[in-house]
Enzyme design. Structure first.
Site, short mmCIF file in Angstrom:
data_model
loop_
_atom_site.label_atom_id
_atom_site.label_comp_id
_atom_site.label_asym_id
_atom_site.label_seq_id
_atom_site.Cartn_x
_atom_site.Cartn_y
_atom_site.Cartn_z
N HIS A 18 3.36 -7.56 1.56
CA HIS A 18 2.67 -8.45 2.48
C HIS A 18 1.60 -9.28 1.77
O HIS A 18 1.12 -8.90 0.71
CB HIS A 18 2.04 -7.68 3.64
CG HIS A 18 0.99 -6.69 3.22
ND1 HIS A 18 1.30 -5.47 2.70
CD2 HIS A 18 -0.36 -6.75 3.23
CE1 HIS A 18 0.19 -4.81 2.42
NE2 HIS A 18 -0.84 -5.57 2.72
N GLU A 41 -1.96 -0.59 8.04
CA GLU A 41 -2.92 -1.56 8.55
C GLU A 41 -2.25 -2.45 9.59
O GLU A 41 -1.01 -2.48 9.68
CB GLU A 41 -3.49 -2.41 7.41
CG GLU A 41 -2.46 -3.34 6.78
CD GLU A 41 -3.00 -4.06 5.54
OE1 GLU A 41 -3.75 -3.43 4.76
OE2 GLU A 41 -2.66 -5.23 5.34
N HIS A 99 0.84 -1.20 0.00
CA HIS A 99 0.00 0.00 0.00
C HIS A 99 0.87 1.24 0.00
O HIS A 99 1.96 1.24 0.58
CB HIS A 99 -0.90 0.02 1.24
CG HIS A 99 -1.71 -1.22 1.40
ND1 HIS A 99 -2.64 -1.61 0.47
CD2 HIS A 99 -1.70 -2.17 2.35
CE1 HIS A 99 -3.18 -2.75 0.88
NE2 HIS A 99 -2.62 -3.12 2.01
N ARG A 123 -1.06 -4.57 -6.36
CA ARG A 123 -0.86 -6.00 -6.43
C ARG A 123 0.37 -6.24 -7.29
O ARG A 123 0.40 -5.84 -8.45
CB ARG A 123 -2.11 -6.57 -7.10
CG ARG A 123 -2.40 -8.00 -6.84
CD ARG A 123 -3.72 -8.39 -7.51
NE ARG A 123 -4.89 -8.01 -6.74
CZ ARG A 123 -6.00 -7.48 -7.27
NH1 ARG A 123 -6.09 -7.23 -8.55
NH2 ARG A 123 -7.02 -7.20 -6.50
ZN ZN Z 1 -2.89 -4.93 2.94
#
Ligand code: ZN
Length: 312
Positions: free
Chosen positions: A172, A115, A97, A192
């Site tokens: 991740h 996150e 991200h 992605r």
């Molecule tokens: Zn994530």
């Protein structure tokens, strides 16, 4: 005194999803592989409705816009956090991200995404991906362009009760067999970088290789977190993290436990057991917001809750 703000979750189908949101949490979910429960969200891609009380039927984004006093007049255009439960039956894509600065510039002013994950449950031997093995940015780019995935990604074993903080720029992926409660910035921006060459409706899902190379931090460094556990009256308290965007705590309650009033507001997710909060029954899978300056939120029963506050 204001009421607790109980929310109705929203479910999202994902190619990697399963059925545990029904079998473990008892939610009435749509058919198909359901990967995500957006439990506390005011994001346009899933804006939760208020389930009960004077604001029933309104959305959380409406409440944020019209009754900011309930949130301690916390600043910001959007409700800043999003709480999800993820049921990963299969592996999620390897992803990254952006931070707020990069997202604002390249993603129409969206928030970036920091996150964190609390592992609710996982199958024995499960791993997750956190970080990479490249020594610098040039090696990140080489390994990605040459598809050297097994050398690039860094896997770690995962156990029930583990906690992970994922900062922007950290490679991740949640792997199959994991049930997670995620606390994150209210953002839906994911780059992605590799999707295991899977197909969705006969086509590969979109990759974001250039953006990924832009935002990946190298070399990988684990996030600094300030976790500790203490016994307090009526509960065992585990503090997981305080970062720029949130702090996250768990309370394993046995008996009567009172949560102090907070200047802003507190997101609460019941992750195990059952009981009452100020006399209102709650059980595993209930999510609510305690308004700002709410005096004496009294929990009673045998239950575990994960709470988050905006760090402002
Ligand atoms: Zn994530």
């Amino acid at each position: 005194m204001s009421d607790l703000i109980k929310l109705t979750p929203i479910f999202h189908e994902k190619i990697w999803g399963g059925r545990q949101l029904e079998t473990v949490f008892g939610y009435d979910i749509p058919e198909g592989p359901i990967g995500e429960c957006w439990a506390i969200s005011a994001h346009p891609n899933g804006d939760c409705q208020i389930a009960e009380g004077p604001y029933a039927g309104h959305t959380l984004s409406w409440l944020w816009a019209e009754h900011r006093e309930l949130f301690g007049n916390c600043e910001g255009k959007e409700f800043p956090l999003l709480i999800k439960i993820l049921d990963a039956k299969d592996d999620l894509s390897i992803q990254i991200h952006p931070n707020d600065e990069y997202a604002a510039k390249h993603e129409n002013g969206s928030l970036g995404k920091t996150e964190c994950w609390y592992v609710l449950d996982c199958e024995p031997g499960t791993e997750i991906v956190i970080g990479h093995n490249a020594k610098d940015k040039a090696e990140v780019e080489k390994m990605i362009r040459n598809h050297e995935w097994s050398d690039f990604i860094r896997k770690v074993p995962v156990h029930k009760g583990d906690f992970f903080q994922i900062n922007p720029g950290c490679v991740h992926a949640i792997k199959g067999g994991t049930l997670i409660l995620e606390t994150q910035q209210s953002s839906d921006i994911t780059y992605r970088v590799y999707d295991y060459d899977r197909l969705q409706n006969g086509k590969p899902r979109q990759l974001h290789v250039e953006q990924s190379i832009d935002v990946i931090e190298a070399p990988f460094k684990p996030a600094d977190i300030d976790t500790f556990t203490e016994e307090i009256p009526g509960a065992v308290h585990t503090h997981f993290v305080t970062c720029k965007f949130y702090s996250v705590d768990k309370y394993d309650i046995d008996g009567v436990f009172t949560l102090d009033a907070k200047k802003y507001y507190t997101n609460v997710s019941v992750i195990a057991g059952e009981g009452t909060v100020n006399g209102i029954p709650v059980k595993k899978g209930t999510h609510f917001i305690i308004p700002a300056n709410f005096n004496g939120c009294r929990f009673e029963g045998k239950l575990s809750v994960i709470c988050s506050n905006p760090e402002a």
